[in-house]
Motif scaffolding. Structure first.
Motif, PDB file in Angstrom:
ATOM      1  N   SER A 133     -86.085  10.123  31.139  1.00 31.51           N
ATOM      2  CA  SER A 133     -85.430  11.384  32.003  1.00 31.51           C
ATOM      3  C   SER A 133     -84.147  11.103  31.128  1.00 31.51           C
ATOM      4  O   SER A 133     -84.045  10.502  30.830  1.00 31.51           O
ATOM      5  N   ARG A 134     -83.321  12.760  30.825  1.00 33.14           N
ATOM      6  CA  ARG A 134     -82.776  12.821  30.552  1.00 33.14           C
ATOM      7  C   ARG A 134     -81.836  13.551  30.862  1.00 33.14           C
ATOM      8  O   ARG A 134     -81.786  14.055  32.177  1.00 33.14           O
ATOM      9  N   LYS A 135     -80.047  13.661  31.315  1.00 33.01           N
ATOM     10  CA  LYS A 135     -79.217  13.561  31.627  1.00 33.01           C
ATOM     11  C   LYS A 135     -78.792  15.328  31.092  1.00 33.01           C
ATOM     12  O   LYS A 135     -78.800  16.303  32.352  1.00 33.01           O
ATOM     13  N   PHE A 136     -79.311  15.876  30.470  1.00 40.97           N
ATOM     14  CA  PHE A 136     -79.236  17.516  29.806  1.00 40.97           C
ATOM     15  C   PHE A 136     -80.921  18.152  29.524  1.00 40.97           C
ATOM     16  O   PHE A 136     -81.142  17.376  28.958  1.00 40.97           O
ATOM     17  N   GLU A 137     -80.757  19.108  29.770  1.00 36.29           N
ATOM     18  CA  GLU A 137     -81.561  19.860  29.388  1.00 36.29           C
ATOM     19  C   GLU A 137     -82.212  19.659  27.298  1.00 36.29           C
ATOM     20  O   GLU A 137     -83.292  19.592  27.417  1.00 36.29           O
ATOM     21  N   ALA A 187     -75.434  -0.927  13.610  1.00 38.07           N
ATOM     22  CA  ALA A 187     -75.259   0.681  13.209  1.00 38.07           C
ATOM     23  C   ALA A 187     -75.684   1.280  14.986  1.00 38.07           C
ATOM     24  O   ALA A 187     -75.247   1.895  15.730  1.00 38.07           O
ATOM     25  N   CYS A 188     -76.507   0.765  15.659  1.00 40.11           N
ATOM     26  CA  CYS A 188     -76.759   0.660  16.782  1.00 40.11           C
ATOM     27  C   CYS A 188     -76.300   0.386  17.809  1.00 40.11           C
ATOM     28  O   CYS A 188     -75.972  -0.327  18.010  1.00 40.11           O
ATOM     29  N   PRO A 189     -75.569   1.707  19.057  1.00 41.99           N
ATOM     30  CA  PRO A 189     -74.589   2.177  19.486  1.00 41.99           C
ATOM     31  C   PRO A 189     -75.238   1.498  20.675  1.00 41.99           C
ATOM     32  O   PRO A 189     -74.009   0.404  22.225  1.00 41.99           O
ATOM     33  N   ARG A 190     -77.051   1.120  20.899  1.00 45.76           N
ATOM     34  CA  ARG A 190     -76.995   0.599  22.714  1.00 45.76           C
ATOM     35  C   ARG A 190     -77.349  -0.582  22.589  1.00 45.76           C
ATOM     36  O   ARG A 190     -78.465  -1.254  22.991  1.00 45.76           O
ATOM     37  N   HIS A 191     -77.364  -0.935  20.881  1.00 44.51           N
ATOM     38  CA  HIS A 191     -77.849  -2.672  20.410  1.00 44.51           C
ATOM     39  C   HIS A 191     -79.831  -2.650  21.395  1.00 44.51           C
ATOM     40  O   HIS A 191     -79.861  -3.765  22.004  1.00 44.51           O
ATOM     41  N   CYS A 231     -76.026   8.445  16.691  1.00 43.36           N
ATOM     42  CA  CYS A 231     -76.036   8.283  18.242  1.00 43.36           C
ATOM     43  C   CYS A 231     -74.679   7.801  19.124  1.00 43.36           C
ATOM     44  O   CYS A 231     -74.249   8.091  19.759  1.00 43.36           O
ATOM     45  N   VAL A 232     -73.976   7.171  18.081  1.00 47.80           N
ATOM     46  CA  VAL A 232     -72.336   6.794  17.473  1.00 47.80           C
ATOM     47  C   VAL A 232     -71.585   8.232  18.895  1.00 47.80           C
ATOM     48  O   VAL A 232     -70.966   8.026  19.421  1.00 47.80           O
ATOM     49  N   ALA A 233     -71.671   9.295  18.181  1.00 51.37           N
ATOM     50  CA  ALA A 233     -71.144  10.791  18.460  1.00 51.37           C
ATOM     51  C   ALA A 233     -71.869  10.894  19.649  1.00 51.37           C
ATOM     52  O   ALA A 233     -71.095  10.883  20.381  1.00 51.37           O
ATOM     53  N   ALA A 234     -72.887  10.389  20.053  1.00 52.33           N
ATOM     54  CA  ALA A 234     -73.684  11.244  21.824  1.00 52.33           C
ATOM     55  C   ALA A 234     -72.944  10.294  22.444  1.00 52.33           C
ATOM     56  O   ALA A 234     -72.878  10.654  23.388  1.00 52.33           O
ATOM     57  N   MET A 235     -73.236   9.146  22.165  1.00 54.12           N
ATOM     58  CA  MET A 235     -72.314   8.135  23.132  1.00 54.12           C
ATOM     59  C   MET A 235     -71.313   8.552  23.357  1.00 54.12           C
ATOM     60  O   MET A 235     -71.010   7.845  24.686  1.00 54.12           O
ATOM     61  N   LYS A 236     -70.256   9.055  22.865  1.00 48.58           N
ATOM     62  CA  LYS A 236     -69.263   9.271  22.966  1.00 48.58           C
ATOM     63  C   LYS A 236     -69.014  10.644  23.724  1.00 48.58           C
ATOM     64  O   LYS A 236     -67.912  10.950  24.839  1.00 48.58           O
ATOM     65  N   VAL A 237     -69.311  11.417  23.245  1.00 50.16           N
ATOM     66  CA  VAL A 237     -69.307  12.693  23.910  1.00 50.16           C
ATOM     67  C   VAL A 237     -69.982  13.298  25.513  1.00 50.16           C
ATOM     68  O   VAL A 237     -69.727  13.698  27.033  1.00 50.16           O
ATOM     69  N   SER A 238     -71.094  12.068  25.404  1.00 52.60           N
ATOM     70  CA  SER A 238     -72.480  12.452  26.821  1.00 52.60           C
ATOM     71  C   SER A 238     -71.811  11.250  27.723  1.00 52.60           C
ATOM     72  O   SER A 238     -72.374  11.119  29.097  1.00 52.60           O
ATOM     73  N   GLY A 239     -70.815  10.881  27.692  1.00 51.77           N
ATOM     74  CA  GLY A 239     -70.619   9.403  28.419  1.00 51.77           C
ATOM     75  C   GLY A 239     -71.590   8.303  28.481  1.00 51.77           C
ATOM     76  O   GLY A 239     -72.644   8.400  29.755  1.00 51.77           O
ATOM     77  N   ASN A 240     -71.687   8.471  27.641  1.00 48.22           N
ATOM     78  CA  ASN A 240     -72.858   6.744  27.217  1.00 48.22           C
ATOM     79  C   ASN A 240     -73.926   6.982  27.264  1.00 48.22           C
ATOM     80  O   ASN A 240     -75.106   6.440  27.942  1.00 48.22           O
ATOM     81  N   GLY A 241     -74.111   7.951  26.239  1.00 48.93           N
ATOM     82  CA  GLY A 241     -75.388   8.539  26.021  1.00 48.93           C
ATOM     83  C   GLY A 241     -76.247   9.829  27.056  1.00 48.93           C
ATOM     84  O   GLY A 241     -75.606   9.773  27.503  1.00 48.93           O
ATOM     85  N   LEU A 282     -79.780   9.725  27.411  1.00 50.04           N
ATOM     86  CA  LEU A 282     -80.564   9.363  28.921  1.00 50.04           C
ATOM     87  C   LEU A 282     -79.793   9.224  29.860  1.00 50.04           C
ATOM     88  O   LEU A 282     -78.806   8.389  30.154  1.00 50.04           O
ATOM     89  N   ASP A 283     -80.654   8.738  30.560  1.00 48.70           N
ATOM     90  CA  ASP A 283     -80.019   8.636  32.661  1.00 48.70           C
ATOM     91  C   ASP A 283     -80.484   6.803  32.253  1.00 48.70           C
ATOM     92  O   ASP A 283     -79.364   6.368  33.181  1.00 48.70           O
ATOM     93  N   CYS A 284     -81.619   6.458  31.768  1.00 49.08           N
ATOM     94  CA  CYS A 284     -81.252   5.143  30.876  1.00 49.08           C
ATOM     95  C   CYS A 284     -79.940   4.449  30.350  1.00 49.08           C
ATOM     96  O   CYS A 284     -80.258   5.331  29.873  1.00 49.08           O
ATOM     97  N   ALA A 285     -79.453   3.209  30.552  1.00 47.06           N
ATOM     98  CA  ALA A 285     -78.466   2.707  30.168  1.00 47.06           C
ATOM     99  C   ALA A 285     -78.511   2.122  29.060  1.00 47.06           C
ATOM    100  O   ALA A 285     -78.338   1.312  27.733  1.00 47.06           O
ATOM    101  N   TYR A 286     -79.942   1.738  28.955  1.00 48.62           N
ATOM    102  CA  TYR A 286     -80.555   1.089  27.466  1.00 48.62           C
ATOM    103  C   TYR A 286     -81.535   1.504  26.556  1.00 48.62           C
ATOM    104  O   TYR A 286     -80.750   0.834  25.217  1.00 48.62           O
ATOM    105  N   GLY A 287     -81.778   2.217  26.516  1.00 50.06           N
ATOM    106  CA  GLY A 287     -82.803   2.958  25.769  1.00 50.06           C
ATOM    107  C   GLY A 287     -82.340   3.484  24.147  1.00 50.06           C
ATOM    108  O   GLY A 287     -81.268   4.029  24.747  1.00 50.06           O
TER     109      GLY A 287
END
Lengths: 273, 195
Positions: free
Chosen positions: A111-115, A180-184, A123-133, A135-140
């Protein structure tokens, strides 16, 4: 007469420069070890940086100076490593081939935070602008391809489910994607291993279940049923000890989420898009 | 000799008649090595170095050609001088200053075929500069190159993340950007200093 002068002048100029250069090459000669070129020939030349040195030339210099082991290059095959070892005059033990593996299979099924995410495809930019990614899942895996950009060997791509997937045959285990992966979310596994757990979330069962249809819920069915005792559930997800795993496939059958996969039985985890 | 003349030359070489953005010389390295900031800076300093040296060395060669009445051989002779110079400098640096040699790296031999270097020595002759003026023109011309390529590289690093139409991705959008930069630099044409 003029043409004679022209030819003579340029001829003399060229001759003088040639002479100066050939003298200079003698005077300024820098002795390099011929081994350096031999080692450099064995290295892949992709300058991936997986060894931690600045490019293949840096790695070759370090190997030559005995600052790095002969198998310092994570991208070299056994044959290349043994050739480097031969140049350096040392023995090298056969090493198990390892590859990168993306420990997530959610993508469109999580499930995703936004439509719709319309920011930078990074991914790194997406992590920053959307508040930790996004996805609703904090690890995916966010599936925006930062690892695809990082790979020098064209071995990682975003698959049909919108998740990064490693082409194990092309993967050289330089692990630049993992850096490179910000989600490890990328780990390394033995190339020969069959059974994979493509999920690494640390949420408790109920919340993991509500966030993604292909998540590990930490039910421990695999752990209880594994005849080799190779699977343990820690941090609410299953992980496999590949030194014990016999690829018997019991866990694949028992997993209620149909998450644990035998990648060599099905060909691939999922068809690549 | 007046300092104001030298300042005039320097200002002209860096801003008003910038080698890349106003005279369109040295476009190949400008497009080729501007993808990353650190390589662009390396190339810029290598160009300053070689342009300064080439200006100094080509001055006596030009005097020799003039005395023999072989003015029409300028281009050929200068190419010869520049090629030999770059080779020599490379060997010298490798021995004497290995750190500088490593910093300049592959860019040094690349400059042999850079038209900005040939351009600067030909323009020295055209403008009738004396020895010191020539060297100043060469070094500041290189500084202008550094300015342009650093600005361009920083824009291109951001372009990587932009989302242009598919047909514009990569080089096309970079060329459009370079054109816009050249347009901006036309603004410096108004910088005429009345001494």
């Amino acid at each position: 007469m003029n043409i004679f002068y022209a030819v003579l002048t340029l001829g003399i100029l060229g001759g003088v420069f040639g002479l100066v250069l050939s003298l200079a090459s003698k005077v300024f000669e820098v002795k390099t070890d011929p081994k350096l070129d031999l080692i450099l020939d064995c290295l892949p030349g992709a300058n991936c940086g997986g060894c931690g040195y600045p490019g293949c030339a840096g790695c070759a210099a370090a190997i030559l100076a005995k600052e790095a082991p002969v198998n310092a290059c994570p991208s070299c095959s056994g044959l290349q490593t043994s050739r480097i070892a031969a140049v350096m005059g040392v023995e090298v033990k056969a090493q198990e081939r390892r590859v990168a593996f993306v420990r997530c299979n959610g993508g469109t099924r999580a499930s995703r935070k936004f439509e719709r995410y319309v920011g930078l495809t990074d991914c790194v930019a997406a992590m920053k602008v959307s508040g930790n990614g996004t996805l609703d899942c904090a690890y995916g895996c966010l599936g925006l391809g930062t690892c695809v950009q990082a790979c020098k060997f064209d071995a990682i791509h975003i698959n049909a489910h919108g998740v990064a997937q490693v082409d194990q045959d092309k993967c050289t285990h330089c692990m630049q994607c993992a850096k490179a992966c910000p989600r490890h979310v990328i780990i390394d596994v033995p190339y020969a291993s069959d059974i994979m757990v493509p999920c690494g979330n640390k949420d408790k069962g109920p919340s993991a279940k509500s966030l993604c249809t292909v998540s590990c819920i930490g039910c421990r069915l695999c752990e209880k049923n594994c005849p080799a005792g190779a699977i343990t559930v820690t941090d609410n997800h299953a992980s496999i000890d590949y030194t014990k795993c016999t690829s018997c496939g019991v866990c694949v059958e028992k997993c209620p989420r149909k998450l644990i996969t035998d990648i060599h039985a099905t060909g691939k985890v999922e068809p690549v898009a | 000799m007046e300092w104001t003349t030298l300042f005039d030359i320097a200002l002209g070489a860096i801003l008003i008649n910038n080698f890349i953005l106003a005279q369109f010389l040295g476009i190949c390295p400008f497009m080729g090595v501007s993808k990353k900031m650190d390589t662009a800076v390396g190339m810029g300093f290598a160009v300053i170095f070689v342009m300064g040296l080439a200006s100094a060395l080509c001055y006596p060669v030009n005097l020799l050609l003039n005395n023999l009445g072989l003015k029409y051989m300028q281009t050929v002779a200068f190419i010869l001088v520049i090629a030999a110079l770059v080779q020599f400098v490379e060997m010298f640096l490798k021995k004497a200053i290995p750190t500088l040699y490593q910093a300049l790296g592959v860019y040094l031999p690349l400059i042999t075929t850079n038209c900005a270097v040939l351009g600067v020595v030909l323009l020295n002759v055209q403008n009738g500069y004396n020895f010191i003026e020539s060297v100043v023109y060469g070094i500041t011309g290189g500084a202008g190159f550094l300015l342009a390529i650093v600005l361009f590289a920083s824009i291109r690093e951001r372009l990587e993340f932009a989302d242009p139409p598919k047909a514009f991705k990569g080089f096309p959008i970079a060329l459009v950007t370079a054109g816009l930069m050249a347009l901006c630099f036309m603004g410096f044409q108004g910088l005429k200093i009345p001494w």
